[in-house]
Design an enzyme around this catalytic site. Sequence first.
Site, short mmCIF file in Angstrom:
data_model
loop_
_atom_site.label_atom_id
_atom_site.label_comp_id
_atom_site.label_asym_id
_atom_site.label_seq_id
_atom_site.Cartn_x
_atom_site.Cartn_y
_atom_site.Cartn_z
N TYR A 129 0.77 -1.14 -0.06
CA TYR A 129 -0.05 0.09 -0.14
C TYR A 129 0.71 1.05 0.10
O TYR A 129 1.21 1.78 1.20
CB TYR A 129 -0.80 -0.21 1.54
CG TYR A 129 -1.58 -1.01 1.51
CD1 TYR A 129 -2.44 -1.99 0.15
CD2 TYR A 129 -3.02 -1.29 2.12
CE1 TYR A 129 -3.04 -3.35 0.43
CE2 TYR A 129 -3.32 -2.19 2.30
CZ TYR A 129 -4.03 -3.34 1.48
OH TYR A 129 -4.77 -3.66 1.89
N ALA A 283 -17.21 -2.23 -1.96
CA ALA A 283 -17.65 -2.00 -2.98
C ALA A 283 -17.10 -1.39 -3.06
O ALA A 283 -17.97 -0.59 -4.54
CB ALA A 283 -18.75 -2.98 -3.06
#
Length: 398
Positions: A129, A283
């Site tokens: 990340y 999502a």
Amino acid sequence: HGRGEDKGRWRRQVKLARGYCRLKRELPESTMDSVGMAFVGGSALGAGKSQQVSRGVSKRESTRWRMSEVSPTAARVEVGPLKISPLGVGAWSWGDEFYWGKGSERDQKEAFFASVDAGVNFFDTAEVYALGESERRCGRFVKSYEKDSDANEEIIVATKFAPLVPFRFNANSVVDACKKSAERLGVDTIDLYQLHFPGAFVDKAYWDGIAKCYNMGLIKAVGVSNYGPKRLQAVHRMLTRERGVPIATNQVLYNLVYRKPEEELMELCESLDIKILAYSPLAQGVLTGKYETTAPPRGPRGATVRSMLSQTENLRRVLREISESRDRTVAQIALNWLLMKGVIPIPGAKNRKQAEQNAGALGWQLSDEEMERLDDVSSLVGDVMPAMPVYTEVFVPN
């Protein structure tokens, strides 16, 4: 025996008929025409299977209200030797300026503080990340909170090893990466160290490496991520049963628009005492109520989110209806649904407002009827979110 089969068939037909009636209330007539044909010509009468309906009703029925020690009202959940909040924070966006867009470290620090103040003590990051910057920020935020706050809250930070990176093909590569992650986090021992995704033909070496990390005291708990049922059973056999190294977690994609873990993985994890961490629980914004098909997010994720938005109108309408009746946000409804399933969602939080909204999913429970409405309408949507092909499960070690 014959009478027993008839009784079972009759019960299934009644249950499916009830489900059809509920869906008829939720969906437009045009959609219900095809659904009705599936019920009449499909598994309800034993004349075949409708893929969409059978997946939504039969395979997933057993997990509809599956409760465990993970619940929206639990204070802490035992994950191996760790005690964490039933909802965490995913730190993928912290430091990332490409996929998630530019965000300020100040806003992310406020999100961290707001989360901890709201009772959330679990944060998940990874070495990939923002090329390690997310780990560094997590480390800085923890140190800052411990310095500036009078609270004695134990903060748990998990991170992940990236398999198949060039020149990482042996056990020592896991140990070396673990030490570097610990340095970026500013700790001597990592709370939870996970294998980010399957390593295909190098899996055994990586499993050996993470076992070494555990036995050397570099990590407190072992986790995996994106592991399907076959690979999870293999790693459990080789690490836990044969070497005494417990596996605490499996982090997978799971939300209202991707429910594949319900088909087999959830039951397996429960039997092995492995907690599920649900990433992308909203999502990537689809389940927040923030975006519409005509107004998706900007940047690289825009096209993916726009596609999901176009396929989830009915689901998002039901989410809005429940959120209005509950005086909760759409995101809180979607997160509470996951908590009621017995998994630990880890939504992202770019700022204080998002962190406080996420934490608002705790402390209350959706009703059985609300869960059923969401189960039914999301089953018709299907698994529309793109996912890592973990269930292909190629090169699973014997």
